[in-house]
Structures are given as structure tokens and as C-alpha cells.
Design an enzyme around this catalytic site. Structure first.
Site, mmCIF file in Angstrom:
data_model
loop_
_atom_site.group_PDB
_atom_site.id
_atom_site.type_symbol
_atom_site.label_atom_id
_atom_site.label_comp_id
_atom_site.label_asym_id
_atom_site.label_seq_id
_atom_site.Cartn_x
_atom_site.Cartn_y
_atom_site.Cartn_z
ATOM 1 N N ARG A 215 35.853 31.780 41.190
ATOM 2 C CA ARG A 215 37.010 32.624 40.856
ATOM 3 C C ARG A 215 37.992 31.807 40.034
ATOM 4 O O ARG A 215 38.412 30.718 40.465
ATOM 5 C CB ARG A 215 37.721 33.100 42.126
ATOM 6 C CG ARG A 215 36.797 33.720 43.158
ATOM 7 C CD ARG A 215 36.988 35.207 43.285
ATOM 8 N NE ARG A 215 35.976 35.775 44.161
ATOM 9 C CZ ARG A 215 36.236 36.434 45.286
ATOM 10 N NH1 ARG A 215 37.490 36.592 45.669
ATOM 11 N NH2 ARG A 215 35.264 36.949 46.011
ATOM 12 N N GLU A 217 41.021 31.226 39.750
ATOM 13 C CA GLU A 217 42.321 31.350 40.430
ATOM 14 C C GLU A 217 43.302 30.414 39.741
ATOM 15 O O GLU A 217 43.120 29.204 39.768
ATOM 16 C CB GLU A 217 42.220 30.938 41.908
ATOM 17 C CG GLU A 217 41.191 31.672 42.728
ATOM 18 C CD GLU A 217 41.740 32.960 43.332
ATOM 19 O OE1 GLU A 217 42.898 33.310 43.036
ATOM 20 O OE2 GLU A 217 40.985 33.610 44.084
ATOM 21 N N ARG A 223 44.909 27.317 50.037
ATOM 22 C CA ARG A 223 43.708 27.988 50.533
ATOM 23 C C ARG A 223 42.829 28.597 49.444
ATOM 24 O O ARG A 223 41.847 29.265 49.744
ATOM 25 C CB ARG A 223 44.109 29.057 51.550
ATOM 26 C CG ARG A 223 44.979 30.149 51.004
ATOM 27 C CD ARG A 223 45.269 31.167 52.113
ATOM 28 N NE ARG A 223 45.554 32.449 51.551
ATOM 29 C CZ ARG A 223 46.699 32.778 50.941
ATOM 30 N NH1 ARG A 223 47.657 31.865 50.838
ATOM 31 N NH2 ARG A 223 46.880 33.972 50.455
ATOM 32 N N HIS A 224 43.195 28.393 48.172
ATOM 33 C CA HIS A 224 42.370 28.893 47.075
ATOM 34 C C HIS A 224 41.783 27.736 46.272
ATOM 35 O O HIS A 224 42.501 26.801 45.932
ATOM 36 C CB HIS A 224 43.192 29.748 46.109
ATOM 37 C CG HIS A 224 43.571 31.076 46.666
ATOM 38 N ND1 HIS A 224 44.820 31.345 47.147
ATOM 39 C CD2 HIS A 224 42.854 32.216 46.814
ATOM 40 C CE1 HIS A 224 44.863 32.600 47.581
ATOM 41 N NE2 HIS A 224 43.687 33.153 47.399
ATOM 42 N N GLU A 360 43.709 35.291 56.122
ATOM 43 C CA GLU A 360 42.469 36.045 55.915
ATOM 44 C C GLU A 360 41.298 35.095 55.744
ATOM 45 O O GLU A 360 41.357 34.164 54.956
ATOM 46 C CB GLU A 360 42.622 36.894 54.635
ATOM 47 C CG GLU A 360 41.376 37.701 54.327
ATOM 48 C CD GLU A 360 41.282 38.122 52.863
ATOM 49 O OE1 GLU A 360 42.307 38.557 52.308
ATOM 50 O OE2 GLU A 360 40.183 38.004 52.313
ATOM 51 N N SER A 363 36.673 39.581 54.206
ATOM 52 C CA SER A 363 36.892 40.982 53.833
ATOM 53 C C SER A 363 35.563 41.685 53.915
ATOM 54 O O SER A 363 34.534 41.093 53.599
ATOM 55 C CB SER A 363 37.310 41.094 52.375
ATOM 56 O OG SER A 363 38.632 40.797 52.224
ATOM 57 N N ARG A 411 37.178 28.119 54.046
ATOM 58 C CA ARG A 411 38.392 28.579 54.729
ATOM 59 C C ARG A 411 38.156 28.690 56.231
ATOM 60 O O ARG A 411 39.058 28.402 57.027
ATOM 61 C CB ARG A 411 38.830 29.915 54.163
ATOM 62 C CG ARG A 411 40.315 29.932 53.939
ATOM 63 C CD ARG A 411 40.792 31.260 53.488
ATOM 64 N NE ARG A 411 40.990 31.312 52.042
ATOM 65 C CZ ARG A 411 41.483 32.389 51.434
ATOM 66 N NH1 ARG A 411 41.799 33.453 52.139
ATOM 67 N NH2 ARG A 411 41.638 32.394 50.131
HETATM 68 P P1 ATP Z 1 42.777 36.143 49.097
HETATM 69 O O1 ATP Z 1 43.514 37.440 49.333
HETATM 70 O O2 ATP Z 1 42.975 35.128 50.178
HETATM 71 O O3 ATP Z 1 42.934 35.605 47.712
HETATM 72 P P2 ATP Z 1 40.540 37.738 48.398
HETATM 73 O O4 ATP Z 1 40.981 39.028 49.003
HETATM 74 O O5 ATP Z 1 40.606 37.532 46.952
HETATM 75 O O6 ATP Z 1 41.231 36.519 49.179
HETATM 76 P P3 ATP Z 1 37.834 38.358 48.982
HETATM 77 O O7 ATP Z 1 37.393 38.749 47.630
HETATM 78 O O8 ATP Z 1 38.101 39.386 49.986
HETATM 79 O O9 ATP Z 1 39.076 37.394 48.883
HETATM 80 O O10 ATP Z 1 36.803 37.255 49.518
HETATM 81 C C1 ATP Z 1 36.355 37.148 50.855
HETATM 82 C C2 ATP Z 1 36.658 35.786 51.439
HETATM 83 O O11 ATP Z 1 36.259 34.755 50.545
HETATM 84 C C3 ATP Z 1 38.126 35.513 51.687
HETATM 85 O O12 ATP Z 1 38.540 36.046 52.898
HETATM 86 C C4 ATP Z 1 38.146 34.002 51.716
HETATM 87 O O13 ATP Z 1 37.679 33.504 52.959
HETATM 88 C C5 ATP Z 1 37.136 33.641 50.667
HETATM 89 N N1 ATP Z 1 37.790 33.376 49.386
HETATM 90 C C6 ATP Z 1 38.107 34.267 48.422
HETATM 91 N N2 ATP Z 1 38.676 33.668 47.373
HETATM 92 C C7 ATP Z 1 38.722 32.352 47.656
HETATM 93 C C8 ATP Z 1 39.180 31.212 46.950
HETATM 94 N N3 ATP Z 1 39.685 31.293 45.731
HETATM 95 N N4 ATP Z 1 39.066 30.011 47.553
HETATM 96 C C9 ATP Z 1 38.530 29.887 48.790
HETATM 97 N N5 ATP Z 1 38.063 30.926 49.494
HETATM 98 C C10 ATP Z 1 38.158 32.156 48.948
#
Ligand code: ATP
Length: 437
Positions: A215, A217, A223-224, A360, A363, A411
Site C-alpha cells: 500500500r 501509504e 502502525r502503517h 484495528e 477487516s 499489526r
Molecule cells: P487502517 O484503517 O488501519 O489504515 P485499512 O482499513 O486500510 O487499515 P484494511 O484494508 O481493512 O486496512 O486491511 C486489513 C488489515 O490489514 C488491517 O486491519 C491491518 O491489520 C492490515 N493493514 C492494512 N494496511 C496496513 C498498513 N499500511 N500497514 C500495516 N498493516 C496494514
């Protein structure tokens, strides 16, 4: 003569041994004039090399006592009983081999108690991981993955691998990494979403994958990261999202119990105890969560993301109620991706998050398996169904109702061990500022 590395936890070196060769890093050297002590460390622990000046050949004494800290060596010598050392033995050296001398000064200390900045640790990860506490995190992480696979196998899930170079994203355009694929536009996979769903049409029924997700980000949070390991699952023939939630709950429970039992040594080194959350895990609706955060003065309204602050408030309230882990269901459909099923007659969706200690970690939800409703959702989200041709084909010839989840492994480990930063749970993390090492 015995030849081995020393393994403290299996008691490999005992008083019965007479002559051994041990291999490791020079952790510490203390020269007290008439006697010198060298602490040698390997993956499992340390052993003392004792050098009474009078009993050791002068050239050997000289070379050993001049070694720089963290040099990699092998020492051969006589095993002696000792009441002064933790192992109950020490080694009087008769020869040694220098494999590789450590440069001076070290980029960071291995046993010093001083706090080192995260950046220094990550820039010198090879050295940071020589610390038993840093290494133990990866013992726990390895065990976590093993336990996840065990939990899934018990439930009849098969392990799969899906492509990481893909033609379209599933989780929104903003975080896609582009790749030039022989002149065509491709992307790094944000999740295995589209592929694991296609497998529901293939009749594989229950699949899981532990693999990388990418991603882009841009934000720098604790946490990202831009590359993480996702534990994804998908299951067919479900009646409702709760069927999926029950599987995750079982899996997390298996992981936590397993770590508590089988990860004792690592947990001890890290100084952490695992509390097993009571079951069933509580379920809050999104709208209940909004009321909770509103009551605490955070003015979120229907449709807003709960955000870091909202998640934290709910985490604190739930902790007071004795629950570290809980599901949040019925998010507005608008906040969720196109593949989530809407709750008919409302603006909500059959989605859920799993939050652990105020953050979180997962999902998931029931997916839209009906072709025209799915196309309708894509259009509603401004996506062109043409870009999803092969995915949509899988929905045209008999797609069972299905649902699934994604859990960030990094995470999860971070939250289990109460680490301050997800990067601590990743060997070589990638983020907006970090591409090496
Ligand atoms: P957040 O709201 O924390 O950015 P998200 O809603 O974008 O997460 P989802 O697409 O629902 O994340 O991804 C499912 C799971 O994958 C998240 O709950 C998290 O544990 C993990 N995750 C998602 N994006 C990241 C990231 N950039 N770095 C680390 N873990 C991630």
C-alpha cells in the site's frame, strides 16, 4: 572431542563434556590482570570463557584478550564446572579461530541498556537483531504464523498463493503502487481480495493466504507500512458475516493460547505476559461506537471513519469492561469497498472490523456474490467494471454466498506484544522514508 554450538535451553554442554568447540560472538571481555573473562554469545545465550593468565599459552591469551566486541569466533577448550556462571560451566581455552573481526566502534551496542532510536536500530538491523529482546519478537512472529496455519488447517482451509503483480486494485486507487509491466500499467497487489473471491467460484470453498500486501501509504504512523504481511481468508456457502467472525475468533484464540504455551521462552525474554480474552468476543455496532465516542467529546458523525482517536476511546472503554478484543459491525456501506454486501433497505453493510487493544487489526465481511448487484456497487464507487473483467466472469456462472477477512500479521504481533511501533515486528520495514536496508 565434541564440536558444536552451545545451546543453553537444551543443556547441550554439560559437566560430563571434557573438550568442546563453541562458536559465537564476543559479547564482552573483562581483563582483570591475572585472569580474563570472555562472554561468548550465540542464538540461545552466553557461555563464559575463562582465561587464567598462568594456565594459558601466552600467544593465545594475547589474541583472545585483544578481540574486538562482536567478532565472530570459535573457541576450543576444556569444560570446567563453575558455581560462578549461569550455565554451571566455563571453558578454559586451548585454541581459537577468528572467523571475522568486528570493526570498531560498533554502530550500536548489543547489550548496553541505553535506549537507541528506532531509526538507528532499523538502519543497523543485523546488529539490533543480535539483541535477545529484538530477536525474540521474531520467535513470537514465527510461532504466530505457525499457529495461524494450524488453526486454519483444523477448519479445513487450504493455504494458497495469489499474484502480487496485478492489473487492478481492490482497495482504492490512492494506495496503489504502479509497476511498468513490459510497457503495460500494472500494480503491486494491495490484497489478495479479487483472487480469493474468484476461488469461491472455483469450489475451493475455504482458502487462506499469508503473504505480502503493498500500500502506497504516504502517512508516517506507528502502525502503517507500505509492505505488510496479510493473513487473508475467504469461505463459501456462508449464511451471514457472523459465520466468518466465528472462524476468526477461533483462530485468534488458538494463536494467543498457543503463544502463551509454546512461546514462553520468547515472552520471558521480552518481559510480556499474554492475557487470553474471554469468549465470545463482544460485538459492537458502528452506531454504538459513534455514541461511545460522542459521549467522550469526539464529534464524529454517521459516515465518518472512527479514526485513531475514536478507536482508542472505544479501546479504553472496552478495556474497562474487561474486553481487549471486540468486533465492530454494520459500517456504512459508503465507508467500505465495492465488494462488501449492503444491508438492504439501509445505508449499512455486512462488514466488520476486529479491534484489539484500541486498534484495528482486521477487516472483513460478507461479500456481494450477485453479479448485477456487484456491478452496481462498482459503478456507485466510480469504478469501471471493464477493468475487472476476469474477476467479474467468476460471478457469472454460479458464485456461492461467501465472506472473508484480512488480518495484518505485523499489526497482530505488535498488539500481542504491546510494541510501540509496527516496524519492531518487521525485519526490514518499508515505509515512505525507508527503502533500505
Ligand atoms: P487502517 O484503517 O488501519 O489504515 P485499512 O482499513 O486500510 O487499515 P484494511 O484494508 O481493512 O486496512 O486491511 C486489513 C488489515 O490489514 C488491517 O486491519 C491491518 O491489520 C492490515 N493493514 C492494512 N494496511 C496496513 C498498513 N499500511 N500497514 C500495516 N498493516 C496494514
Amino acid at each position: 572431542m565434541l564440536h558444536m554450538t552451545f545451546v543453553r535451553d537444551s543443556g547441550n554442554i554439560s559437566r560430563e563434556d571434557t573438550n568442546v568447540t563453541v562458536k559465537g560472538w564476543v559479547q564482552d571481555l573483562r581483563n582483570l590482570g591475572g585472569i580474563s573473562f570472555l562472554t561468548l554469545r550465540d542464538r540461545h545465550g552466553t557461555i563464559q570463557i575463562t582465561m587464567p593468565k598462568k594456565k594459558i599459552e601466552p600467544a593465545l591469551f594475547e589474541s583472545l584478550t585483544r578481540l574486538s566486541r562482536e567478532s565472530a569466533i570459535a573457541v576450543t577448550g576444556e569444560v570446567k564446572e563453575s558455581s560462578q556462571t549461569a550455565l554451571g560451566v566455563e571453558i578454559i581455552p586451548t585454541s581459537f579461530e577468528l572467523y571475522s573481526e568486528a570493526a570498531v566502534p560498533l554502530p550500536m551496542g548489543v547489550v548496553d541498556k541505553v535506549n537507541v532510536e528506532m531509526d538507528t536500530r532499523l538502519n543497523n538491523r543485523f546488529m539490533d537483531l543480535r539483541k535477545q529482546e529484538s530477536k525474540a519478537v521474531f520467535g513470537i512472529r514465527s510461532l504466530t504464523v505457525e499457529l495461524i496455519s494450524e488453526a486454519m488447517a483444523k477448519k479445513g482451509f487450504i493455504s494458497i498463493n495469489t499474484p502480487k503483480i496485478v492489473a487492478s486494485g481492490a482497495e482504492g486507487g490512492a494506495t496503489l503502487f504502479g509497476v511498468d509491466y513490459f510497457g503495460k500499467q500494472a500494480y503491486l497487489a494491495q490484497s489478495p481480495q479479487l483472487y480469493k473471491q474468484m476461488l469461491m467460484s472455483a469450489g475451493l470453498d475455504r482458502v487462506f493466504e499469508i503473504g505480502p500486501a503493498f500500500r502506497a501509504e504516504h502517512s508516517n504512523t506507528n502502525r502503517h507500512v507500505t509492505e505488510f504481511i496479510s493473513f487473508d481468508g475467504e469461505m463459501a456457502w456462508i449464511d451471514r458475516a457472523e459465520d466468518v467472525m466465528a472462524v476468526i475468533e477461533d483462530a485468534i484464540d488458538h494463536v494467543l493460547r498457543g503463544l502463551k504455551e509454546r512461546g514462553k521462552n520468547f515472552l520471558e525474554i521480552i518481559g510480556k505476559e499474554i492475557t487470553i480474552p474471554k469468549r465470545p468476543y463482544p460485538v459492537l455496532t458502528y452506531s454504538e461506537c459513534l455514541t461511545m465516542v460522542n459521549n467522550c467529546g469526539l464529534p464524529l458523525k454517521h459516515g465518518d471513519d472512527l479514526g485513531t482517536e475514536g478507536e482508542k476511546i472505544i479501546g479504553d472503554i472496552m478495556a474497562e469492561r474487561g474486553s481487549d478484543i471486540y468486533f465492530i459491525t454494520e459500517y456504512p456501506e459508503e465507508a467500505k469497498p465495492f465488494y462488501i454486501m449492503e444491508k438492504e433497505g439501509t445505508d449499512l453493510s455486512f462488514s466488520f472490523d476486529l479491534d484489539y487493544k484500541g486498534q484495528e487489526i482486521s477487516s472483513g465481511g460478507q461479500r456481494e456474490h450477485r453479479y448485477s448487484e456487484l456491478v452496481g456497487r462498482m459503478e456507485k464507487k466510480g469504478l469501471d467494471p471493464e477493468d475487472f473483467g476476469s474477476y467479474l466472469d467468476a460471478f457469472r456462472y454460479g458464485m456461492p454466498p461467501h465472506g472473508g477477512w484480512g488480518i495484518g500479521v505485523d499489526r497482530l504481533v505488535m498488539k500481542i506484544l504491546d510494541l510501540q511501533n509496527v516496524r519492531e515486528a518487521i525485519l526490514f520495514p518499508r515505509d515512505v522514508n525507508r527503502l533500505t536496508p
